[in-house]
Design an enzyme around this catalytic site. Structure first.
Site, mmCIF file in Angstrom:
data_model
loop_
_atom_site.group_PDB
_atom_site.id
_atom_site.type_symbol
_atom_site.label_atom_id
_atom_site.label_comp_id
_atom_site.label_asym_id
_atom_site.label_seq_id
_atom_site.Cartn_x
_atom_site.Cartn_y
_atom_site.Cartn_z
ATOM 1 N N PRO A 12 0.988 -1.199 -0.022
ATOM 2 C CG PRO A 12 0.068 -1.122 2.238
ATOM 3 C CD PRO A 12 0.698 -2.351 1.636
ATOM 4 C CG ASP A 35 2.084 1.569 -12.396
ATOM 5 O OD1 ASP A 35 2.871 2.053 -13.503
ATOM 6 O OD2 ASP A 35 1.598 0.673 -11.983
ATOM 7 C CE LYS A 57 -2.450 11.214 -16.592
ATOM 8 N NZ LYS A 57 -4.473 11.134 -16.259
ATOM 9 C CG ASP A 90 -2.708 -8.900 -4.741
ATOM 10 O OD1 ASP A 90 -1.704 -9.603 -4.864
ATOM 11 O OD2 ASP A 90 -3.556 -9.791 -5.049
ATOM 12 C CB THR A 118 -5.162 -5.135 -0.949
ATOM 13 O OG1 THR A 118 -5.775 -4.199 -2.365
ATOM 14 C CG2 THR A 118 -5.946 -5.589 -0.117
ATOM 15 C CB ALA A 119 -5.060 0.129 -1.265
ATOM 16 C CG MET A 170 -8.747 3.243 -8.681
ATOM 17 S SD MET A 170 -7.933 2.877 -10.525
ATOM 18 C CE MET A 170 -9.343 1.027 -9.704
#
Lengths: 245, 245
Positions: A12, A35, A57, A90, A118-119, A170
């Protein structure tokens, strides 16, 4: 000699929430493609000999399209390099892992997934409230606020059945739609909503709000993604509603 | 001086799928209370000075009741010890963490959760198939086969909406009920079911089957829990069914 690709879960954010296996893969990589959401503390674990390639980005620029990432990691591995594709959380959860697995398999390149925390797990740990609460919420639904362009939005209300913890990823740009969907599904406006942004990192922030107030409070507090949004519908509430009706 | 309690996720089994933070807590503990499902490779990471207390079920004996675990970890921390309560996977997922958090808070003992890699993530990594597949399955539902005694069984069919991956924990004893529920919800008997037992450990086994055949094949192969059972209902299948109807 052909190299290999490792899709590695960076966890995370906090560097000490990496697994030992992820750390091993990061240290023994020839090149790491990473990323936007990977914490600098995690990137710092790679040795100076590792080539670091940013695929995310940057302000005023675009992220690499997925096709380009697929092509580049396959080409690197074909050139004999140990490729690490570092993904936040993950890799199996909203990680676009399918596309990279398919590309590698089509090219005959060995590929593995190194699972990560995972978060939602980190966010639950931060607020000190588990993802499942025995007898109250026996189901955990992990859903997204952002689907593939052109796809219909998920029906969040239908996902949040009695006995469920909903963890949204998200979703900070979809608060109005989520509120409308959950209210339409019968949840009271004063249903508690817990939001954790940047869980486990030094920039972590928490907000306890309600379905009706979350939009205003997220704005007032300047809370931004990446964040996990928790909404719970315990079994007990369902029973209470049935008694009222 | 009061000690503290750390609810530590031991991850799915493989010792190198522990997080660095979990390893740190294990190494600096005075006492570790651990469950039946913790892999010996993980327990071996504790130093010789750490007192190890087994709270799980041994052949012919009973597991400690939750109340006893709560009382003992609180008493240990009150005596000034650094207590680690080691749980398989992520403590927030079916880990009975609520009860232990409540007991510690009621006693004024500092308590934290160290998140871990949950078994579904490890099982997905092992079979090389992610938990979400963009455009196909945008929701991950983690559910259980085993609820609190006296509670109604989950409605698995209702949980497996189009666009969903269902990951079932503690469900190997409920295969007949799961099959019936999913068939009643409209899933074809030839829907693929993937089962991974003891994911990430040396005893890991995988079985690819179908809804209609899984019971017979699990029995024929002698597959036992702990296991994760995956069933997927992609968006595309829903569209195809709508076209047929």
């Amino acid at each position: 000699m052909t190299g290999s690709i490792s899709l590695v879960g960076a966890g995370p954010g906090a560097a000490d929430l990496l697994t030992l296996r992820a750390l091993d893969r990061i240290r023994s990589a020839d090149v790491i493609y990473f990323d936007r959401l990977i914490d600098p503390a995690v990137l710092a674990l790679a040795g100076p000999q590792v080539e670091m390639v940013f695929t995310g980005k940057e302000v005023g620029a675009h992220a690499w399209p997925q096709d380009r990432i697929n092509a580049v990691i396959v080409a690197s591995a074909r050139a004999g390099r140990n490729v690490v594709r570092l993904k936040s959380g993950d890799p199996s959860v909203f990680g676009r892992a399918c596309e990279e697995l398919s590309a590698a398999r089509a090219a005959g390149i060995p590929i593995e997934i190194v699972p990560g925390v995972t978060a939602a797990s980190a966010a639950a740990a931060s607020i000190g409230r588990p993802l499942t609460e025995r007898g109250e919420t026996d189901n955990l639904v992990i859903a997204t606020g952002t689907c593939r362009p052109g796809d219909e939005a998920p029906d969040w209300g239908a996902l949040l059945r009695p006995g469920t913890t909903l963890a949204l990823y998200m979703a900070m740009g979809k608060l109005a739609e989520i509120e409308a969907s959950l209210i339409a599904a019968g949840l009271p406006a004063d249903t508690v909503v817990e939001i954790v942004s940047n869980a486990s990192t030094g920039r972590e922030r928490q907000l306890a709000s309600t379905l009706g107030r979350m939009r205003a409070e997220v704005m007032a507090n300047g809370l931004k993604g990446p964040a996990i949004i928790f909404v719970r519908r315990p079994k007990a509430a369902a029973i209470a509603l049935a008694l009222i009706a």
